[in-house]
Scaffold this motif. Structure first.
Motif, PDB file in Angstrom:
ATOM      1  N   GLU A  65       0.847  -1.193   0.000  1.00  0.00           N
ATOM      2  CA  GLU A  65       0.000   0.000   0.000  1.00  0.00           C
ATOM      3  C   GLU A  65       0.884   1.244   0.000  1.00  0.00           C
ATOM      4  OE1 GLU A  65      -2.740   0.006   3.266  1.00  0.00           O
ATOM      5  OE2 GLU A  65      -3.607  -1.933   2.745  1.00  0.00           O
ATOM      6  N   PRO A  66       0.335   2.373  -0.479  1.00  0.00           N
ATOM      7  CA  PRO A  66       1.105   3.618  -0.357  1.00  0.00           C
ATOM      8  C   PRO A  66       1.174   4.043   1.115  1.00  0.00           C
ATOM      9  CG  PRO A  66      -1.088   4.050  -1.295  1.00  0.00           C
ATOM     10  CD  PRO A  66      -0.975   2.561  -1.128  1.00  0.00           C
ATOM     11  N   GLY A  67       2.247   4.745   1.482  1.00  0.00           N
ATOM     12  CA  GLY A  67       2.391   5.215   2.858  1.00  0.00           C
ATOM     13  C   GLY A  67       1.463   6.386   3.149  1.00  0.00           C
ATOM     14  N   PRO A  68       1.373   6.760   4.430  1.00  0.00           N
ATOM     15  CA  PRO A  68       0.476   7.856   4.812  1.00  0.00           C
ATOM     16  C   PRO A  68       1.070   9.204   4.417  1.00  0.00           C
ATOM     17  CG  PRO A  68       1.769   7.166   6.708  1.00  0.00           C
ATOM     18  CD  PRO A  68       2.128   6.218   5.580  1.00  0.00           C
ATOM     19  N   PRO A  69       0.243  10.152   3.989  1.00  0.00           N
ATOM     20  CA  PRO A  69       0.769  11.494   3.708  1.00  0.00           C
ATOM     21  C   PRO A  69       1.229  12.154   5.018  1.00  0.00           C
ATOM     22  CG  PRO A  69      -1.634  11.458   3.543  1.00  0.00           C
ATOM     23  CD  PRO A  69      -1.203  10.048   3.776  1.00  0.00           C
ATOM     24  N   ILE A  70       2.454  12.667   5.001  1.00  0.00           N
ATOM     25  CA  ILE A  70       3.006  13.332   6.196  1.00  0.00           C
ATOM     26  C   ILE A  70       2.917  14.843   5.971  1.00  0.00           C
ATOM     27  CG2 ILE A  70       5.084  13.629   7.621  1.00  0.00           C
ATOM     28  CD1 ILE A  70       3.849  10.795   7.786  1.00  0.00           C
ATOM     29  N   THR A  71       2.370  15.551   6.938  1.00  0.00           N
ATOM     30  CA  THR A  71       2.227  17.003   6.806  1.00  0.00           C
ATOM     31  C   THR A  71       3.512  17.697   7.251  1.00  0.00           C
ATOM     32  OG1 THR A  71       1.394  17.301   9.059  1.00  0.00           O
ATOM     33  CG2 THR A  71      -0.242  16.793   7.350  1.00  0.00           C
ATOM     34  N   ALA A  72       3.656  18.951   6.854  1.00  0.00           N
ATOM     35  CA  ALA A  72       4.852  19.719   7.235  1.00  0.00           C
ATOM     36  C   ALA A  72       4.998  19.825   8.757  1.00  0.00           C
ATOM     37  CB  ALA A  72       4.823  21.101   6.575  1.00  0.00           C
ATOM     38  N   TRP A  85       6.315  16.530  10.093  1.00  0.00           N
ATOM     39  CA  TRP A  85       7.737  16.355   9.748  1.00  0.00           C
ATOM     40  C   TRP A  85       8.602  17.200  10.690  1.00  0.00           C
ATOM     41  CZ3 TRP A  85      11.283  13.419   8.240  1.00  0.00           C
ATOM     42  CH2 TRP A  85      12.470  13.858   7.637  1.00  0.00           C
ATOM     43  N   SER A  86       8.175  18.419  10.986  1.00  0.00           N
ATOM     44  CA  SER A  86       8.938  19.284  11.903  1.00  0.00           C
ATOM     45  C   SER A  86       8.994  18.680  13.301  1.00  0.00           C
ATOM     46  CB  SER A  86       8.302  20.665  12.016  1.00  0.00           C
ATOM     47  OG  SER A  86       8.261  21.278  10.759  1.00  0.00           O
ATOM     48  N   ARG A  87       7.854  18.155  13.748  1.00  0.00           N
ATOM     49  CA  ARG A  87       7.842  17.537  15.093  1.00  0.00           C
ATOM     50  C   ARG A  87       8.741  16.310  15.122  1.00  0.00           C
ATOM     51  NH1 ARG A  87       2.375  19.106  15.316  1.00  0.00           N
ATOM     52  NH2 ARG A  87       1.704  17.142  14.397  1.00  0.00           N
ATOM     53  N   PHE A  88       8.744  15.533  14.016  1.00  0.00           N
ATOM     54  CA  PHE A  88       9.634  14.372  13.961  1.00  0.00           C
ATOM     55  C   PHE A  88      11.086  14.817  14.076  1.00  0.00           C
ATOM     56  CE2 PHE A  88      12.669  12.001  11.482  1.00  0.00           C
ATOM     57  CZ  PHE A  88      12.628  10.776  12.123  1.00  0.00           C
ATOM     58  N   VAL A 136       7.051  13.681   2.817  1.00  0.00           N
ATOM     59  CA  VAL A 136       8.390  13.882   3.367  1.00  0.00           C
ATOM     60  C   VAL A 136       9.291  14.328   2.215  1.00  0.00           C
ATOM     61  CG1 VAL A 136      10.392  12.667   4.327  1.00  0.00           C
ATOM     62  CG2 VAL A 136       8.116  12.277   5.297  1.00  0.00           C
ATOM     63  N   PRO A 137      10.064  15.426   2.401  1.00  0.00           N
ATOM     64  CA  PRO A 137      10.877  15.923   1.285  1.00  0.00           C
ATOM     65  C   PRO A 137      11.883  14.880   0.809  1.00  0.00           C
ATOM     66  CG  PRO A 137      11.233  17.229   3.300  1.00  0.00           C
ATOM     67  CD  PRO A 137      10.152  16.262   3.605  1.00  0.00           C
ATOM     68  N   VAL A 138      12.141  14.850  -0.493  1.00  0.00           N
ATOM     69  CA  VAL A 138      13.022  13.839  -1.069  1.00  0.00           C
ATOM     70  C   VAL A 138      14.451  13.978  -0.529  1.00  0.00           C
ATOM     71  CG1 VAL A 138      13.629  15.151  -3.149  1.00  0.00           C
ATOM     72  CG2 VAL A 138      13.585  12.656  -3.247  1.00  0.00           C
ATOM     73  N   GLY A 139      14.788  15.149  -0.015  1.00  0.00           N
ATOM     74  CA  GLY A 139      16.107  15.353   0.592  1.00  0.00           C
ATOM     75  C   GLY A 139      16.122  15.043   2.078  1.00  0.00           C
ATOM     76  N   ALA A 140      15.090  14.349   2.566  1.00  0.00           N
ATOM     77  CA  ALA A 140      14.962  14.084   4.004  1.00  0.00           C
ATOM     78  C   ALA A 140      16.201  13.409   4.586  1.00  0.00           C
ATOM     79  CB  ALA A 140      13.729  13.216   4.261  1.00  0.00           C
ATOM     80  N   TYR A 141      16.695  12.366   3.883  1.00  0.00           N
ATOM     81  CA  TYR A 141      17.816  11.610   4.450  1.00  0.00           C
ATOM     82  C   TYR A 141      19.087  12.452   4.489  1.00  0.00           C
ATOM     83  CZ  TYR A 141      15.236   7.205   4.800  1.00  0.00           C
ATOM     84  OH  TYR A 141      14.355   6.224   5.161  1.00  0.00           O
TER      85      TYR A 141
END
Lengths: 306, 306
Positions: B108-115, B118-121, B145-150
């Motif tokens: 399945e596709p993953g859950p949409p993560i909001t900005a 992501w900031s709280r993470f 999640v931005p593609v540059g996350a890692y």
């Protein structure tokens, strides 16, 4: 109200994939979830027709909670009287191949039902019958429920003076029929298994001799064949409809039951059942019926005495 | 403790069917569920090796709750620091064909993560790094999640002085490598996609030039090829092992990371990673490692400088 019984409810999950390739990995483009099990489908259609409906049966675990939540959110007209069980309600996963439209289905086993859970359900069923104008008993039995369960539920309904429709197969149908339900609605395969005959007309008559007061056989695109104390009828849609037959049988049950509750005669009940089935086949969402097709078809169903 | 990051956790569901037939209906004989996503697999193996492990990433909705519950019940050594999200954690369904042992996978596709999520993470990740001896960043990115996350997570770890291993593919790997992680562990396909070369030796060296301090390529039954500042090694199991390769790469990551945290030299880290991989292939349960095979193989892994 009309009562529907779904002993083996399910969380129906539908995956859409571009093409199913055995032994490959698939990204699922689209996921849909809905409350499942024949009786819940019947309840949803009855509610859409404007009837007061109560749904009972079992729901347990995380998937059971999901079924109840989705039922509440998606079918506000259906009163949730599902009984809890310690086991986990099954999932069904339908993988729809977008290229061909074909579906590959995976059905989990149902939750084991304990003897005390079954007893508590029976007590609840009896009190629900007190307020019911008709009851539908639908689908398979989860493990632990006695194979003669439907026979008991039929006898209880008859003792309470509530007309009862039974829609199941195999041994639960064979035993249930002997308890003299008002209506059974087997498909061609279930009817053949019950009677040993693949010829629908003699088979429906044989099923009546086994105990069913009326037998309505669903014959796919050929519509319905009904053998009743008032006569025998065939009812068919005015034209073949393309689409997904999932849930068409459940919509037919809802049509028969609502007609019975409203005191319609057999030809009118059968016309409604055929129109709802056709409208379900024509719906873009599996298991829902398309109201426009229903309105269009209901006046032109061919019902002939046979 | 060792920190593992799984941004796209999953509820891994395994169905066993006698034989997969496209466009047919299947009764599932056996259903198994476990917390999934590469980083959670790595955490489970690290905990089994006796390490203190904390798992972070996202978990949301009913399936997210199931992931956390199963993680707590099945891997008591793993501290749950998963961050909540409003979306629903994905399921993966693996259908195992009992006749052939082959698996058909639906993701399945993953859950949409909001900005804001992501900031709280990110804030939580920074505080977790303060207590970490090493961190593993594993798997795909959920939508949003931005593609540059890692790349950001690698830089944050380096700024905190925590050694960081990155195990992902595609564009997230390409961007992550440029942020100079201590180790990447691509498989052959990911390495080829990153470097454009299908020849593992030049490709691992090329990946180092792109920014990775060390590159450990997993080459299936051929074992591992490592290009590091201390030298280049090949490490292979003493014999080919039959079984299910699911999770073998995650076990290799756990081996590399535990060896790094314990200050082992490269040949010892590689030997451990290969032995854990082999013991995972040999395990009857997909993704678990078989302790007896691990003990048997760990002394006889062939590590050669190259």
């Amino acid at each position: 109200m009309i009562l529907t019984v779904t002993l083996n409810t399910a969380l129906d999950v539908t995956y859409r994939v571009p093409r199913l390739l055995p032994h490959a990995s698939h990204r699922v483009a689209d996921v849909a979830e809905r409350p499942g099990g024949k009786g819940l489908n019947v309840a949803r259609v009855l509610a859409a027709l404007g009837h007061e409906v109560t749904a009972t049966g079992f729901a347990g675990g995380r998937t059971g909670a999901a079924v109840r939540e989705l039922l509440r959110a998606g079918s506000p007209g259906v009163v949730d009287a599902l009984a809890p069980c310690a086991g986990t309600t099954r999932r069904t996963v339908a993988v729809v191949d977008a290229a061909s439209g074909d579906t590959t289905q995976f059905n989990e086993p149902g939750p084991p039902i304990t003897a005390p859970e079954w007893s508590r359900f029976l007590a609840g069923y009896e009190s629900l019958l007190a307020g019911a104008r008709a009851v539908a008993l639908c689908g398979s039995l989860p493990p632990g429920v006695p194979v003669g369960a439907y026979a008991l539920l039929v006898r209880t309904a008859r003792a309470a003076g509530v007309p009862v429709l039974l829609d199941t197969g195999g041994e639960p149908l064979r035993r249930g029929v002997a308890a003299r339900p008002d209506v059974i609605k087997p498909n061609a395969a279930e009817l053949a298994e019950l009677t040993g005959s693949r010829d629908p007309l003699p088979a429906t008559r044989d099923a009546r001799r086994r105990g069913a007061r009326a037998v309505v056989a669903s014959l796919g695109p050929d519509g319905l064949l009904a053998a009743t104390p008032e006569g025998t009828w065939r009812a068919a849609p005015p034209r073949a409809l393309a689409g997904n037959p999932t849930g068409a049988g459940d919509s037919a049950v809802a049509g028969l039951l609502s007609g019975l509750a409203e005191g319609l005669d057999w030809p009118a009940r059968l016309a409604r059942a055929v129109a709802l089935s056709a409208a379900t086949v024509a719906s873009p969402t599996a298991g829902d019926f398309d109201p426009r097709t229903y309105e269009e078809v209901r006046g032109s169903v061919r019902v002939s005495a046979g």
